[in-house]
Design a protein around this motif. Structure first.
Motif, PDB file in Angstrom:
ATOM      1  N   TYR A  91       0.847  -1.202   0.000  1.00  0.00           N
ATOM      2  CA  TYR A  91       0.000   0.000   0.000  1.00  0.00           C
ATOM      3  C   TYR A  91       0.881   1.250   0.000  1.00  0.00           C
ATOM      4  CZ  TYR A  91      -3.468   3.419   1.511  1.00  0.00           C
ATOM      5  OH  TYR A  91      -4.268   4.520   1.600  1.00  0.00           O
ATOM      6  N   CYS A  92       1.895   1.245   0.858  1.00  0.00           N
ATOM      7  CA  CYS A  92       2.814   2.381   0.960  1.00  0.00           C
ATOM      8  C   CYS A  92       3.595   2.569  -0.334  1.00  0.00           C
ATOM      9  CB  CYS A  92       3.776   2.185   2.125  1.00  0.00           C
ATOM     10  SG  CYS A  92       3.002   2.418   3.723  1.00  0.00           S
ATOM     11  N   ASP A  93       3.973   1.446  -0.952  1.00  0.00           N
ATOM     12  CA  ASP A  93       4.729   1.518  -2.207  1.00  0.00           C
ATOM     13  C   ASP A  93       3.901   2.203  -3.284  1.00  0.00           C
ATOM     14  OD1 ASP A  93       7.046   0.415  -1.309  1.00  0.00           O
ATOM     15  OD2 ASP A  93       6.556  -1.629  -1.906  1.00  0.00           O
TER      16      ASP A  93
ATOM     17  N   GLY B 280       2.428   5.778  -1.196  1.00  0.00           N
ATOM     18  CA  GLY B 280       3.415   6.548  -0.452  1.00  0.00           C
ATOM     19  C   GLY B 280       3.208   6.412   1.045  1.00  0.00           C
ATOM     20  N   HIS B 281       4.264   6.594   1.797  1.00  0.00           N
ATOM     21  CA  HIS B 281       4.195   6.454   3.254  1.00  0.00           C
ATOM     22  C   HIS B 281       3.488   7.645   3.881  1.00  0.00           C
ATOM     23  CE1 HIS B 281       6.931   3.029   3.298  1.00  0.00           C
ATOM     24  NE2 HIS B 281       7.658   3.681   2.403  1.00  0.00           N
ATOM     25  N   LYS B 282       2.889   7.387   5.030  1.00  0.00           N
ATOM     26  CA  LYS B 282       2.242   8.465   5.778  1.00  0.00           C
ATOM     27  C   LYS B 282       3.071   8.727   7.028  1.00  0.00           C
ATOM     28  CE  LYS B 282      -2.569   8.157   4.419  1.00  0.00           C
ATOM     29  NZ  LYS B 282      -2.745   7.035   3.496  1.00  0.00           N
TER      30      LYS B 282
ATOM     31  N   THR C  96       7.712   8.140  11.857  1.00  0.00           N
ATOM     32  CA  THR C  96       7.218   6.777  11.691  1.00  0.00           C
ATOM     33  C   THR C  96       6.047   6.799  10.715  1.00  0.00           C
ATOM     34  OG1 THR C  96       7.829   6.368  13.995  1.00  0.00           O
ATOM     35  CG2 THR C  96       6.466   4.705  12.924  1.00  0.00           C
ATOM     36  N   CYS C  97       6.027   5.825   9.805  1.00  0.00           N
ATOM     37  CA  CYS C  97       4.913   5.713   8.872  1.00  0.00           C
ATOM     38  C   CYS C  97       3.721   5.107   9.613  1.00  0.00           C
ATOM     39  CB  CYS C  97       5.298   4.843   7.688  1.00  0.00           C
ATOM     40  SG  CYS C  97       3.899   4.523   6.610  1.00  0.00           S
ATOM     41  N   LYS C  98       2.586   5.758   9.477  1.00  0.00           N
ATOM     42  CA  LYS C  98       1.383   5.302  10.181  1.00  0.00           C
ATOM     43  C   LYS C  98       0.909   3.946   9.664  1.00  0.00           C
ATOM     44  CE  LYS C  98      -0.857   9.556  10.374  1.00  0.00           C
ATOM     45  NZ  LYS C  98      -2.105  10.314  10.484  1.00  0.00           N
ATOM     46  N   CYS C  99       1.271   3.628   8.426  1.00  0.00           N
ATOM     47  CA  CYS C  99       0.812   2.368   7.818  1.00  0.00           C
ATOM     48  C   CYS C  99       1.719   1.193   8.140  1.00  0.00           C
ATOM     49  CB  CYS C  99       0.704   2.522   6.313  1.00  0.00           C
ATOM     50  SG  CYS C  99      -0.580   3.657   5.843  1.00  0.00           S
ATOM     51  N   CYS C 100       2.992   1.283   7.730  1.00  0.00           N
ATOM     52  CA  CYS C 100       3.869   0.113   7.833  1.00  0.00           C
ATOM     53  C   CYS C 100       4.878   0.227   8.975  1.00  0.00           C
ATOM     54  CB  CYS C 100       4.594  -0.115   6.513  1.00  0.00           C
ATOM     55  SG  CYS C 100       5.720   1.207   6.072  1.00  0.00           S
ATOM     56  N   LYS C 101       4.804   1.318   9.735  1.00  0.00           N
ATOM     57  CA  LYS C 101       5.683   1.544  10.897  1.00  0.00           C
ATOM     58  C   LYS C 101       7.159   1.683  10.518  1.00  0.00           C
ATOM     59  CE  LYS C 101       2.076   1.167  13.429  1.00  0.00           C
ATOM     60  NZ  LYS C 101       1.412   2.429  13.752  1.00  0.00           N
TER      61      LYS C 101
HETATM   62 ZN   LIG Z   1       4.626   3.097   5.053  1.00  0.00          ZN
END
Ligand SMILES: [Zn+2]
Length: 88
Positions: A15-17, A20-22, A37-42
């Motif tokens: 999803y991040c790929d 994009g990272h949040k 820290t990315c809210k999605c993948c940490k």
């Molecule tokens: Zn991410």
């Protein structure tokens, strides 16, 4: 000890790929160095020496701990100086 979380984390990574990272600021190390820290993948990032964002590796974590320690000490010393000078 089941590794059920691995699957979820990797699908979030996809999803991040795509989207994009949040990134969210999680720690202020100094006024220039911060941790995100990315809210999605940490996934964790930090500001490196040249001011660019880089992956927060254990080595950078160690550096940040040291930096934070120096920064806090310097700030408290500055505060003390201000208090002393205002008394005088
Ligand atoms: Zn991410």
């Amino acid at each position: 000890m089941k590794k059920s979380t691995t699957k979820t984390a990797s699908s979030l990574k996809i999803y991040c790929d795509i989207f994009g990272h949040k990134y969210e600021m999680t720690k202020k190390v100094t006024s220039h160095v911060k941790e995100y820290t990315c809210k999605c993948c940490k996934r964790q990032l930090t500001t490196s020496g040249n001011g660019k964002l880089t992956e927060l590796t254990p080595k950078y974590q160690e550096i940040n701990t040291l930096l934070s320690d120096i920064y806090t000490r310097r700030m408290s010393r500055l505060k003390q100086k201000t208090i002393t000078s205002s008394i005088c």
